[in-house]
Design a protein around this motif. Structure first.
Motif, short mmCIF file in Angstrom:
data_model
loop_
_atom_site.label_atom_id
_atom_site.label_comp_id
_atom_site.label_asym_id
_atom_site.label_seq_id
_atom_site.Cartn_x
_atom_site.Cartn_y
_atom_site.Cartn_z
N GLU A 88 0.80 -1.23 0.00
CA GLU A 88 0.00 0.00 0.00
C GLU A 88 0.83 1.27 0.00
N ALA A 89 2.04 1.21 0.53
CA ALA A 89 2.85 2.40 0.73
C ALA A 89 3.15 3.12 -0.58
N GLU A 90 3.24 4.43 -0.48
CA GLU A 90 3.63 5.22 -1.64
C GLU A 90 5.15 5.33 -1.77
N LEU A 91 5.85 5.07 -0.67
CA LEU A 91 7.31 5.01 -0.71
C LEU A 91 7.76 4.01 0.36
N ILE A 92 8.68 3.11 -0.02
CA ILE A 92 9.23 2.11 0.89
C ILE A 92 10.73 2.36 0.98
N ILE A 93 11.21 2.61 2.19
CA ILE A 93 12.63 2.88 2.39
C ILE A 93 13.25 1.66 3.05
N PHE A 94 14.28 1.10 2.43
CA PHE A 94 14.91 -0.11 2.98
C PHE A 94 16.38 -0.12 2.63
N LEU A 95 17.11 -1.07 3.21
CA LEU A 95 18.52 -1.25 2.91
C LEU A 95 18.71 -2.69 2.48
N HIS A 96 18.90 -2.89 1.20
CA HIS A 96 18.96 -4.23 0.64
C HIS A 96 20.06 -5.05 1.30
N GLY A 97 19.72 -6.28 1.73
CA GLY A 97 20.67 -7.18 2.35
C GLY A 97 20.65 -7.16 3.86
N PHE A 98 19.98 -6.16 4.46
CA PHE A 98 19.96 -6.06 5.92
C PHE A 98 18.82 -6.85 6.52
N GLN A 99 17.66 -6.85 5.84
CA GLN A 99 16.47 -7.55 6.33
C GLN A 99 15.92 -8.41 5.19
N PRO A 100 16.33 -9.68 5.13
CA PRO A 100 15.94 -10.53 4.00
C PRO A 100 14.44 -10.62 3.78
N ALA A 101 13.64 -10.66 4.85
CA ALA A 101 12.19 -10.75 4.68
C ALA A 101 11.63 -9.50 4.02
N VAL A 102 12.19 -8.36 4.35
CA VAL A 102 11.75 -7.10 3.73
C VAL A 102 12.16 -7.09 2.26
N ASP A 103 13.39 -7.53 1.97
CA ASP A 103 13.83 -7.60 0.57
C ASP A 103 12.88 -8.45 -0.26
N GLU A 104 12.49 -9.60 0.30
CA GLU A 104 11.62 -10.51 -0.44
C GLU A 104 10.25 -9.89 -0.68
#
Length: 336
Positions: A88-104
């Motif tokens: 739903e988010a209009e922007l998702i801020i993440f750091l690839h490789g730090f949280q595998p479940a979020v990356d997926e």
């Protein structure tokens, strides 16, 4: 703006599918993403990214942090409601490789709404900021060492020696965090052009605050009796490289890793060699290993916070925790 309706349509479909499957979606925050049509819905993977989004977005954004206060964010597992928030988010801020479940989840549901902060600042190698000189070398060469590029292999924890491993803890260098903030302001301006100038202005204000913090660290750690920090896991490579310190990690990048007996013996030896008076542990993981080494070498323990998340009872923010870290380091390293 019509291009902002697509994520909401996808979220509606996702919610319908979850309902059909008998799954109840629950939010990690009091109000779910999308509750306020006048604010940009931002999802952040963990606390430092939440801090950036709130500082730069101000009242124009509604920020959801996927990692709860007090929880270690590395191994975060997402519930269906959180996957829905990402959709739903209009922007998702993440750091690839730090949280595998979020990356997926972002791979499956993020689309072009994802902003990977690891693409803004090149990540250091996992062993950066590590110990650089060999035993018996009386000339430590602190002023000449590059603090992150020429490390003796036997000094590294086993977890650090894998090819290509990168240190994600980029936010512990305030100057790098400021650059990420500038890029986040640009990205928010793309999502919300009407308020682009506001985002840029707030990013400039934050950059000024972070520059002040950087000066405090540079001056506060300029003259110290010791420059080696013995830490529970190697989260402090950026801080060590920036301020000419050398981290000696009990474990590698993952705080859950159990150090081998050989590693414990090596760290204990190095702590003795450098006259370490403090062994550092973290707020979100057990202090037991640090306490064991401290007892062995006659040192005390203290918290050095990698700020991966705030503890549940912490009323501070990134800036205040960093300043607490500075005072802790000054005491431990006998800085004048």
């Amino acid at each position: 703006m019509t291009y902002r309706t697509a994520p909401r349509a996808l979220a509606t479909a996702t919610a319908a599918l979850l309902a059909l499957g008998g799954v109840t979606a629950c939010s990690t925050e009091d109000s779910p993403a999308g509750a306020d049509p006048n604010r940009i819905d931002v999802v952040a993977g963990f606390y430092p990214l939440q801090f950036l989004a709130e500082q730069i977005g101000g009242d124009a954004v509604a920020v959801t942090n996927l990692a709860r206060p007090g929880a270690e964010p590395h191994d975060l597992e997402l519930n269906p409601g959180q996957v829905g928030q990402i959709s739903e988010a209009e922007l998702i801020i993440f750091l690839h490789g730090f949280q595998p479940a979020v990356d997926e989840a972002i791979d499956q549901n993020g689309g072009d709404r994802a902003f990977d902060v690891a693409t803004v600042e090149p990540l250091l190698d996992a062993a950066a900021g590590g110990h650089t000189h060999s035993h018996g070398d009386d000339d430590h060469g602190h002023e000449d060492d590059d603090h992150g590029h020429d490390h003796d292999e036997e000094k590294k924890p086993a977890e650090e020696t894998s090819d290509g491993a990168k240190d994600p803890h980029v936010w512990l260098d305030p100057t790098r965090l400021a650059t990420i903030g500038d890029k986040l302001a640009e990205r928010l301006g793309t999502v919300d052009p009407d308020r682009a100038g506001e985002y840029t202005q707030r990013a400039t204000t934050l950059r000024t605050e972070l520059a002040k913090l950087d000066t405090e660290f540079s001056e506060g750690l300029k003259t110290c009796q010791r420059r080696e920090i013995v830490v529970s896991h190697t989260a402090f490579g950026y801080l060590a490289q920036k301020y000419k310190l050398e981290q000696i990690g009990i474990t590698g990048l993952s705080p859950e890793d159990e150090p081998s007996p050989q590693r414990l013996a090596a760290v204990t030896e190095e702590a003795r060699e450098h006259g370490a008076t403090t062994i550092f542990f973290e707020t979100l993981v057990s202090p037991k290993v640090a306490e064991t080494i401290a007892k062995e070498v006659g040192a005390q323990t203290a918290v050095l916070d990698p700020i991966e998340g705030l503890s549940a009872d912490n009323g501070g923010d990134y800036l205040s925790v960093m300043r607490t870290n500075l005072q802790t380091l000054r005491t431990a390293l006998s800085c004048s």
